[in-house]
Design a protein around this motif. Structure first.
Motif, PDB file in Angstrom:
ATOM      1  N   LEU A  78     -18.470   3.835 -20.362  1.00 29.73           N
ATOM      2  CA  LEU A  78     -17.396   4.457 -21.141  1.00 29.73           C
ATOM      3  C   LEU A  78     -16.235   3.486 -21.346  1.00 29.73           C
ATOM      4  O   LEU A  78     -15.663   3.413 -22.447  1.00 29.73           O
ATOM      5  CB  LEU A  78     -16.921   5.744 -20.462  1.00 29.73           C
ATOM      6  CG  LEU A  78     -17.938   6.892 -20.455  1.00 29.73           C
ATOM      7  CD1 LEU A  78     -17.441   8.027 -19.564  1.00 29.73           C
ATOM      8  CD2 LEU A  78     -18.220   7.369 -21.868  1.00 29.73           C
ATOM      9  N   GLU A  79     -15.887   2.739 -20.317  1.00 30.83           N
ATOM     10  CA  GLU A  79     -14.809   1.748 -20.444  1.00 30.83           C
ATOM     11  C   GLU A  79     -15.178   0.664 -21.452  1.00 30.83           C
ATOM     12  O   GLU A  79     -14.332   0.219 -22.232  1.00 30.83           O
ATOM     13  CB  GLU A  79     -14.476   1.133 -19.083  1.00 30.83           C
ATOM     14  CG  GLU A  79     -13.789   2.074 -18.124  1.00 30.83           C
ATOM     15  CD  GLU A  79     -12.445   2.577 -18.627  1.00 30.83           C
ATOM     16  OE1 GLU A  79     -11.723   1.824 -19.315  1.00 30.83           O
ATOM     17  OE2 GLU A  79     -12.108   3.735 -18.331  1.00 30.83           O
ATOM     18  N   ARG A 129     -21.970   8.188 -11.502  1.00 30.36           N
ATOM     19  CA  ARG A 129     -20.606   8.306 -12.021  1.00 30.36           C
ATOM     20  C   ARG A 129     -19.954   6.936 -12.263  1.00 30.36           C
ATOM     21  O   ARG A 129     -19.336   6.715 -13.296  1.00 30.36           O
ATOM     22  CB  ARG A 129     -19.770   9.125 -11.054  1.00 30.36           C
ATOM     23  CG  ARG A 129     -18.365   9.341 -11.504  1.00 30.36           C
ATOM     24  CD  ARG A 129     -17.573  10.120 -10.481  1.00 30.36           C
ATOM     25  NE  ARG A 129     -16.232  10.295 -10.970  1.00 30.36           N
ATOM     26  CZ  ARG A 129     -15.584  11.431 -10.929  1.00 30.36           C
ATOM     27  NH1 ARG A 129     -16.149  12.496 -10.409  1.00 30.36           N
ATOM     28  NH2 ARG A 129     -14.355  11.513 -11.393  1.00 30.36           N
ATOM     29  N   ASN A 130     -20.083   6.009 -11.315  1.00 33.44           N
ATOM     30  CA  ASN A 130     -19.453   4.691 -11.468  1.00 33.44           C
ATOM     31  C   ASN A 130     -20.039   3.911 -12.641  1.00 33.44           C
ATOM     32  O   ASN A 130     -19.306   3.283 -13.408  1.00 33.44           O
ATOM     33  CB  ASN A 130     -19.579   3.875 -10.179  1.00 33.44           C
ATOM     34  CG  ASN A 130     -18.717   4.422  -9.076  1.00 33.44           C
ATOM     35  OD1 ASN A 130     -17.760   5.145  -9.320  1.00 33.44           O
ATOM     36  ND2 ASN A 130     -19.068   4.093  -7.850  1.00 33.44           N
ATOM     37  N   GLU A 131     -21.362   3.940 -12.762  1.00 33.51           N
ATOM     38  CA  GLU A 131     -21.997   3.227 -13.868  1.00 33.51           C
ATOM     39  C   GLU A 131     -21.656   3.885 -15.207  1.00 33.51           C
ATOM     40  O   GLU A 131     -21.400   3.211 -16.202  1.00 33.51           O
ATOM     41  CB  GLU A 131     -23.506   3.169 -13.665  1.00 33.51           C
ATOM     42  CG  GLU A 131     -24.169   2.178 -14.581  1.00 33.51           C
ATOM     43  CD  GLU A 131     -25.616   1.919 -14.217  1.00 33.51           C
ATOM     44  OE1 GLU A 131     -26.204   1.072 -14.895  1.00 33.51           O
ATOM     45  OE2 GLU A 131     -26.139   2.548 -13.281  1.00 33.51           O
ATOM     46  N   ARG A 132     -21.634   5.205 -15.222  1.00 32.06           N
ATOM     47  CA  ARG A 132     -21.249   5.932 -16.443  1.00 32.06           C
ATOM     48  C   ARG A 132     -19.826   5.540 -16.852  1.00 32.06           C
ATOM     49  O   ARG A 132     -19.549   5.285 -18.021  1.00 32.06           O
ATOM     50  CB  ARG A 132     -21.340   7.444 -16.192  1.00 32.06           C
ATOM     51  CG  ARG A 132     -20.984   8.310 -17.382  1.00 32.06           C
ATOM     52  CD  ARG A 132     -21.290   9.776 -17.085  1.00 32.06           C
ATOM     53  NE  ARG A 132     -22.707  10.023 -16.923  1.00 32.06           N
ATOM     54  CZ  ARG A 132     -23.572  10.171 -17.927  1.00 32.06           C
ATOM     55  NH1 ARG A 132     -23.147  10.102 -19.162  1.00 32.06           N
ATOM     56  NH2 ARG A 132     -24.835  10.380 -17.697  1.00 32.06           N
ATOM     57  N   GLN A 133     -18.942   5.445 -15.880  1.00 34.17           N
ATOM     58  CA  GLN A 133     -17.555   5.058 -16.149  1.00 34.17           C
ATOM     59  C   GLN A 133     -17.489   3.650 -16.738  1.00 34.17           C
ATOM     60  O   GLN A 133     -16.713   3.380 -17.645  1.00 34.17           O
ATOM     61  CB  GLN A 133     -16.724   5.142 -14.866  1.00 34.17           C
ATOM     62  CG  GLN A 133     -15.251   4.925 -15.072  1.00 34.17           C
ATOM     63  CD  GLN A 133     -14.616   6.011 -15.931  1.00 34.17           C
ATOM     64  OE1 GLN A 133     -15.035   7.170 -15.913  1.00 34.17           O
ATOM     65  NE2 GLN A 133     -13.622   5.641 -16.705  1.00 34.17           N
ATOM     66  N   ARG A 134     -18.332   2.750 -16.235  1.00 34.53           N
ATOM     67  CA  ARG A 134     -18.370   1.375 -16.736  1.00 34.53           C
ATOM     68  C   ARG A 134     -18.793   1.343 -18.209  1.00 34.53           C
ATOM     69  O   ARG A 134     -18.198   0.641 -19.024  1.00 34.53           O
ATOM     70  CB  ARG A 134     -19.335   0.551 -15.882  1.00 34.53           C
ATOM     71  CG  ARG A 134     -19.273  -0.928 -16.116  1.00 34.53           C
ATOM     72  CD  ARG A 134     -20.101  -1.682 -15.088  1.00 34.53           C
ATOM     73  NE  ARG A 134     -21.464  -1.216 -14.986  1.00 34.53           N
ATOM     74  CZ  ARG A 134     -22.487  -1.764 -15.648  1.00 34.53           C
ATOM     75  NH1 ARG A 134     -22.302  -2.794 -16.420  1.00 34.53           N
ATOM     76  NH2 ARG A 134     -23.703  -1.278 -15.502  1.00 34.53           N
ATOM     77  N   SER A 162     -24.332   1.594 -25.717  1.00 37.47           N
ATOM     78  CA  SER A 162     -23.797   2.290 -24.543  1.00 37.47           C
ATOM     79  C   SER A 162     -23.969   3.794 -24.680  1.00 37.47           C
ATOM     80  O   SER A 162     -24.369   4.474 -23.720  1.00 37.47           O
ATOM     81  CB  SER A 162     -22.321   1.948 -24.344  1.00 37.47           C
ATOM     82  OG  SER A 162     -22.165   0.585 -24.042  1.00 37.47           O
TER      83      SER A 162
END
Length: 88
Positions: free
Chosen positions: A67-68, A60-65, A48
């Motif tokens: 990171l989570e 941003r949304n995919e990056r957040q996924r 990741s």
């Protein structure tokens, strides 16, 4: 055709693992299970991080996924280590 060093190394590792299988005990199996869980989590974190590093255009949304997922795997590693320390 000559065999590569990687092929020979993989075969040596495989042979060592097969030999170790003959001598396995419940303790060895538990150790292999923990090793697998730890390395799986580390692989998720590493891959990741590499994806995020190598693809700055990720939204941003995919990056957040990603990171989570990394944080989730870190928590799993922390739980394993806490359990090992409690039982040491």
């Amino acid at each position: 055709m000559t065999r590569s060093y990687a092929t020979e190394s993989a075969e040596t590792s495989r042979n060592a693992l097969l030999s170790a299988e003959d001598d396995k005990t419940p303790h060895d199996e538990a150790g292999r299970f923990l090793e697998h869980r730890l390395f799986t989590s580390l692989t998720v974190i590493r891959s990741s991080a590499e994806i995020l590093r190598d693809n700055p255009e990720i939204g941003r949304n995919e990056r957040q996924r990603f990171l989570e997922a990394m944080l989730h795997e870190e928590r799993k590693i922390e739980q394993i280590l806490q359990s090992l320390l409690r039982n040491a």
